[in-house]
Design a protein around this motif. Sequence first.
Motif, short mmCIF file in Angstrom:
data_model
loop_
_atom_site.label_atom_id
_atom_site.label_comp_id
_atom_site.label_asym_id
_atom_site.label_seq_id
_atom_site.Cartn_x
_atom_site.Cartn_y
_atom_site.Cartn_z
N ASP A 285 0.66 -1.55 -0.22
CA ASP A 285 -0.34 -0.24 -0.25
C ASP A 285 0.68 1.58 0.13
O ASP A 285 1.95 1.50 0.67
CB ASP A 285 -1.12 0.41 1.30
N VAL A 286 0.57 1.95 -0.44
CA VAL A 286 1.03 3.58 -0.31
C VAL A 286 -0.06 4.66 0.69
O VAL A 286 0.17 4.43 1.53
CB VAL A 286 1.09 3.96 -2.02
N VAL A 287 -1.12 5.21 0.47
CA VAL A 287 -1.74 5.82 0.61
C VAL A 287 -2.90 6.15 0.42
O VAL A 287 -2.92 6.24 -1.43
CB VAL A 287 -1.47 7.66 0.82
N LEU A 331 -2.89 15.53 3.95
CA LEU A 331 -4.23 14.07 4.15
C LEU A 331 -3.33 13.31 3.82
O LEU A 331 -2.40 12.38 4.74
CB LEU A 331 -5.50 14.27 3.32
N VAL A 332 -2.42 13.47 3.12
CA VAL A 332 -1.56 12.30 2.40
C VAL A 332 0.63 12.64 3.42
O VAL A 332 0.56 10.97 3.76
CB VAL A 332 -1.03 12.58 0.71
N SER A 333 0.49 13.34 3.74
CA SER A 333 2.00 13.41 4.58
C SER A 333 1.34 12.67 6.13
O SER A 333 2.32 12.72 6.70
CB SER A 333 2.33 14.66 4.74
N GLY A 334 0.25 13.25 6.94
CA GLY A 334 0.17 12.84 7.84
C GLY A 334 -0.57 14.06 8.89
O GLY A 334 -0.33 13.52 10.01
N VAL A 351 6.78 9.98 3.95
CA VAL A 351 6.85 11.11 3.28
C VAL A 351 7.58 12.14 3.46
O VAL A 351 8.37 12.16 4.60
CB VAL A 351 5.32 10.66 3.55
N ALA A 352 8.07 12.64 2.33
CA ALA A 352 9.49 13.69 2.65
C ALA A 352 8.52 14.98 1.80
O ALA A 352 8.14 14.24 0.81
CB ALA A 352 9.88 13.37 2.10
N THR A 353 8.14 16.12 2.47
CA THR A 353 8.04 16.60 1.97
C THR A 353 8.40 18.92 1.81
O THR A 353 9.70 18.65 2.22
CB THR A 353 6.58 17.74 2.64
N LEU A 354 8.96 18.98 0.61
CA LEU A 354 9.51 19.95 0.05
C LEU A 354 8.33 21.62 0.12
O LEU A 354 7.69 21.41 -1.11
CB LEU A 354 10.25 19.62 -1.72
N THR A 355 8.69 22.07 1.30
CA THR A 355 7.95 22.70 1.35
C THR A 355 8.29 24.65 1.14
O THR A 355 9.99 24.84 0.26
CB THR A 355 7.61 23.59 2.90
N LEU A 435 6.94 11.69 -1.90
CA LEU A 435 7.39 12.93 -2.56
C LEU A 435 6.04 13.86 -2.71
O LEU A 435 5.97 13.74 -4.10
CB LEU A 435 9.19 12.78 -2.86
N ILE A 436 5.80 15.03 -1.57
CA ILE A 436 5.33 15.81 -1.68
C ILE A 436 6.70 17.02 -2.20
O ILE A 436 7.21 17.27 -1.39
CB ILE A 436 4.21 15.67 -0.79
N LEU A 437 6.31 17.68 -3.10
CA LEU A 437 6.65 19.20 -3.73
C LEU A 437 5.63 20.38 -4.00
O LEU A 437 4.72 20.21 -4.89
CB LEU A 437 7.30 19.10 -5.11
N ASP A 438 6.01 21.07 -2.88
CA ASP A 438 4.67 22.65 -2.67
C ASP A 438 5.68 23.70 -3.44
O ASP A 438 6.40 24.42 -2.77
CB ASP A 438 4.39 22.54 -1.37
#
Length: 604
Positions: A285-287, A331-334, A351-355, A435-438
């Motif tokens: 699973d992923v999310v 929601l995805v990142s928690g 999960v990692a986020t580039l804010t 990876l989340i890129l904002d």
Amino acid sequence: MAHLLGAEALHLEFPTKVVFDRVSLGIDEGDRIGVVGRNGDGKSSLLAMLAGRLEPDGGRVTVRGGVRVGVLDQADTLDDALTIREAVVGARPDHEWAGDARTRDVIAGLLGDLAWDGPVTGLSGGQRRRVSLAALLVGDYDVIFLDEPTNHLDVEAIAWLAEHIKRRWPANQGGLLVVTHDRWFLDEVCNTTWEVHDRIVEPFEGGYAAYILQRVERDRQAAVIEQRRQNLARKELAWLRRGAPARTSKPKFRIDAANVLIADVPEIRDVTELRSLAVSRLGKDVVDLLDAAVSYGDREVLHPVEWRIAPGERTGILGVNGAGKSTLLGLVSGDVEPTAGRVKRGKTVKVATLTQRLDELEEHLDDPVRVVISRLRTTYTFGSGSKAQELTPGQLLESMGFQSAQLSTPVKDLSGGQKRRLQLLLILLEQPNVLILDEPTNDLDTDMLAAIEDLLDSWPGTLLVVSHDRYFIERVTDQQYAILGGHLRHLPGGVDEYLRLRERERSAGPTTSKATDAAAAASASSTTPSLSGQELRAAQKEVASLERRLEKLETQIATAKTALADHDQSDYVGLGAEMARIGELEKERDGVEERWFELTEQLG
């Protein structure tokens, strides 16, 4: 064509650097010139000299008599004591500005959601940018200089500005010079490109795509050009020709020459291999967002969302400011808990986020760049299988444009773009699999954007991107979604479909300002003829059928993705077949959804 403005033998130097040396150039009627180049090479300084804002150390700038020049500064120069009306049209009476078609168009296009008589103070950065743009565009100028006009603008405002410029400055009228890192905007608007590098300004015919082709040709012939920069340009050209359908239909450069240049360039991403590796890293699973909704008080920001994110998916998220993009990513990142429904997260998900902030660098401000990178890992693996390569921290930094001398520079002394690149490297070195890129493109020039895109091409994980940079989001993601009215919607037609949907949303909604009311009342409107009789009944019946088919396809896709996660990870042939089947289902869904969109447009 008539000459508007020229520069002869310009020389500019600062205490530690010669920026330009004997540069001569000019702007003629009908020129729409894009200026590109690496940060720090002098793009804004060139614009300032041509606009008369900066005195050169040598040479001169001449402007034809009677030519009026307008400038949009990169900095925010709005007077907080003014209202929006005063900032845009000054003291002009209503009958005067409302009677001017161009003024109405600018106000309707840029300021329709703002209170016309409201104060400038308190506006967001993007709103202030739109007010500054509107104030410039309602003016009567022959030549306009724009320094980073798309900064803080969303996809819609950028698309509107591009259309306005093309209508306002046709092939034989006026002149435009724009400094921007927005490659979609450059390609859409400009008929000439100037590259600023090594104390010169080198002209290229055409927009960004044509410039890339000509630069590759130049680099092939110049033995002194660094190999990595040449390879990145050739790879980007390959994407422009093969991966961007909207561009391939435009005769912006010679097709045969382009095909020869990219004949030996592989596909931008090996999707099958990357997804296989992503599955092995992420497991079952992923999310999954299962009817997940988020409310703040009585306001439901995000309506129930059913979204199963698969290993290796690359998704772009679109939406206006305040639509709920950050809430969805949370929601995805928690970082955000649903107020209804639930979020199911895989056990191996990291999960990692580039804010948009630079939080990752706060504790390293006094440390040299080399030390910061070396503390985390001694090597980092890019790619997979036979294409995998081990890179040292120094090689990683070099790939992101850091020079040897900069490796000893404390983090606090880096430029905004350098900090942004270092921030991304620190996140990648943690080896996340989601990876989340904002808004990752802030402060980066076109060469560095290409380098980051190249880095992401070999990154084997699930990627979610929020960005107003249309070129970037189309380049690094394989599908796009939008948040519209609090609902998450798939966009088989990509950014173009999002803009059409937003136009429908605006047309259906109430107007919110005097300016919008005035512009709407004075502008001609076009409506799609409605269906009637037998055609109407047939269309309604087909829409109902398409909706049932869409629901069935979504269920099949979700089931197939679950089965993919359960599949034997060592069976690469089987995994490839399952992925191909999912791809066919998604392709069918996209076609059905596009037909549904066409019919609902006709039904109004």
